[in-house]
Design a protein around this motif. Structure first.
Motif, short mmCIF file in Angstrom:
data_model
loop_
_atom_site.label_atom_id
_atom_site.label_comp_id
_atom_site.label_asym_id
_atom_site.label_seq_id
_atom_site.Cartn_x
_atom_site.Cartn_y
_atom_site.Cartn_z
N GLU A 109 -67.01 -49.42 76.19
CA GLU A 109 -67.77 -50.58 76.67
C GLU A 109 -69.26 -50.44 76.36
N HIS A 110 -69.64 -49.39 75.65
CA HIS A 110 -71.06 -49.11 75.40
C HIS A 110 -71.39 -49.16 73.91
N ASP A 111 -72.69 -49.23 73.62
CA ASP A 111 -73.18 -49.15 72.24
C ASP A 111 -73.24 -47.69 71.83
N ILE A 112 -72.46 -47.32 70.83
CA ILE A 112 -72.34 -45.94 70.39
C ILE A 112 -73.11 -45.72 69.08
N ILE A 113 -73.90 -44.67 69.06
CA ILE A 113 -74.60 -44.22 67.85
C ILE A 113 -73.82 -43.02 67.33
N TYR A 114 -73.29 -43.15 66.13
CA TYR A 114 -72.36 -42.14 65.62
C TYR A 114 -72.98 -41.32 64.49
N PRO A 115 -73.17 -40.00 64.71
CA PRO A 115 -73.72 -39.13 63.65
C PRO A 115 -72.61 -38.67 62.71
N THR A 116 -72.47 -39.32 61.58
CA THR A 116 -71.32 -39.08 60.72
C THR A 116 -71.36 -37.75 60.00
N THR A 117 -72.52 -37.10 59.89
CA THR A 117 -72.55 -35.80 59.23
C THR A 117 -71.85 -34.75 60.07
N PHE A 118 -71.83 -34.93 61.37
CA PHE A 118 -71.19 -33.95 62.24
C PHE A 118 -69.78 -34.37 62.60
N GLU A 119 -69.56 -35.66 62.78
CA GLU A 119 -68.25 -36.17 63.19
C GLU A 119 -67.60 -36.88 62.00
N SER A 120 -66.44 -36.41 61.57
CA SER A 120 -65.79 -36.99 60.39
C SER A 120 -64.97 -38.23 60.73
N LYS A 121 -64.51 -38.37 61.98
CA LYS A 121 -63.74 -39.53 62.40
C LYS A 121 -64.42 -40.17 63.60
N THR A 122 -64.14 -41.45 63.80
CA THR A 122 -64.80 -42.17 64.90
C THR A 122 -64.04 -41.96 66.21
N VAL A 123 -63.82 -40.72 66.55
CA VAL A 123 -63.21 -40.35 67.83
C VAL A 123 -64.01 -39.20 68.43
N TRP A 124 -64.11 -39.19 69.73
CA TRP A 124 -64.67 -38.07 70.46
C TRP A 124 -63.60 -37.50 71.37
N PRO A 141 -68.33 -47.66 66.73
CA PRO A 141 -69.78 -47.46 66.77
C PRO A 141 -70.55 -48.72 66.35
N ARG A 142 -71.64 -48.99 67.06
CA ARG A 142 -72.56 -50.05 66.64
C ARG A 142 -73.45 -49.57 65.52
N LEU A 143 -73.70 -48.26 65.48
CA LEU A 143 -74.59 -47.68 64.48
C LEU A 143 -74.04 -46.33 64.03
N ARG A 144 -73.89 -46.18 62.72
CA ARG A 144 -73.48 -44.89 62.15
C ARG A 144 -74.64 -44.35 61.32
N CYS A 145 -74.93 -43.07 61.50
CA CYS A 145 -76.06 -42.45 60.80
C CYS A 145 -75.56 -41.24 60.03
N ASN A 146 -75.98 -41.11 58.78
CA ASN A 146 -75.56 -39.94 58.02
C ASN A 146 -76.51 -38.77 58.19
N GLN A 147 -77.49 -38.90 59.10
CA GLN A 147 -78.38 -37.81 59.45
C GLN A 147 -78.48 -37.73 60.96
N ASN A 148 -78.35 -36.53 61.50
CA ASN A 148 -78.43 -36.36 62.95
C ASN A 148 -79.79 -36.77 63.50
N ILE A 149 -80.85 -36.56 62.72
CA ILE A 149 -82.19 -36.92 63.19
C ILE A 149 -82.30 -38.43 63.38
N ALA A 150 -81.57 -39.20 62.57
CA ALA A 150 -81.60 -40.66 62.72
C ALA A 150 -80.86 -41.07 64.00
N ALA A 151 -79.74 -40.42 64.28
CA ALA A 151 -79.01 -40.71 65.52
C ALA A 151 -79.86 -40.35 66.73
N LEU A 152 -80.55 -39.23 66.66
CA LEU A 152 -81.43 -38.81 67.74
C LEU A 152 -82.56 -39.81 67.94
N SER A 153 -83.16 -40.27 66.86
CA SER A 153 -84.24 -41.25 66.94
C SER A 153 -83.78 -42.55 67.58
#
Length: 228
Positions: A109-124, A141-153
């Protein structure tokens, strides 16, 4: 290399040292160690190579690596320096606007920011230690980032909820700019190790860097579960 040259390499730090680590770990926690090491060893230069992937020390000609997770390569010499956790977190601004999920299933039910470099599938995956069960949550995910720093930001900006390693968000959690959630469902911590190929027979530049890195990393509260 002559016998005299070899004796010098193995007795006094000199030459080029190549160090690798995950990107954010390297930027936040290894560069300060590298700078201290260089100040103490004027005859050495360092090549710092940061990747969010598992490197092959022999094939890529790397001297020392920081590995996060359980080691699969039994040919490497490893020294454990700490442990880290996967932490689900969001900014106070997001929490004020959308609230805090009480159960992993509520993440849908929430907006998820997904760091794709660390997580290969969209499951936690989460663990309920009290019940001894594991729960897998499929996310959109509403937003997928290929860099963890972008997900953090994006999380710091209040866009949504993300899941990153404790070393990646330790400073932000301590400052309160991010807040943890679903802590009762965290999985087992992952070991952090300093690894290399040659053991104590390694030359002086490698031995001296490992000694310093092990000491400094064991002092680091962001990779020491007991201090978090």
């Amino acid at each position: 290399m002559t016998e005299a040259e070899a004796a010098g390499v193995y007795s006094k730090p000199k030459g080029v040292l190549t160090v690798t680590a995950p990107v954010l770990f390297g930027q936040k926690h290894i560069i300060p160690i590298v700078q201290e090491y260089l100040n103490n060893n004027p005859a050495v230069s360092v090549k710092a190579m940061f990747y969010d992937r598992v490197t092959n020390l022999l094939e890529e000609e790397l001297d020392v690596a920081i590995r996060i997770g359980h080691l699969k390569d039994s040919t490497l010499y490893a020294t454990k320096v700490g442990e880290v956790r996967r932490i689900v977190c969001a900014s106070p601004r997001y929490i004020k606007r959308r609230g805090v999920p009480k159960y992993p299933s509520e993440l849908c039910e929430h907006d998820i920011i997904y760091p794709t470099t660390f997580e290969s599938k969209t499951v936690w995956e989460f663990q309920n230690s009290g019940a001894g069960t594991t729960e897998t949550v499929k996310l959109s995910p509403r937003l997928r980032c290929n860099q963890n720093i972008a997900a953090l930001s994006a999380a710091l900006d209040g866009f949504g909820i993300t899941r990153l390693m404790s070393y990646q968000v330790g400073e932000e959690l301590s400052k309160g700019t991010l807040r943890p959630m679903l802590t009762a469902y965290e999985g087992s911590p992952l070991p952090v190790s300093v690894v290399h190929v040659e053991g104590r027979r390694a030359n002086a530049k490698i031995r001296s860097f490992i000694d310093l890195a092990v000491e400094r990393l064991r002092e680091n509260p962001f990779i020491n579960i007991s201090q978090q």
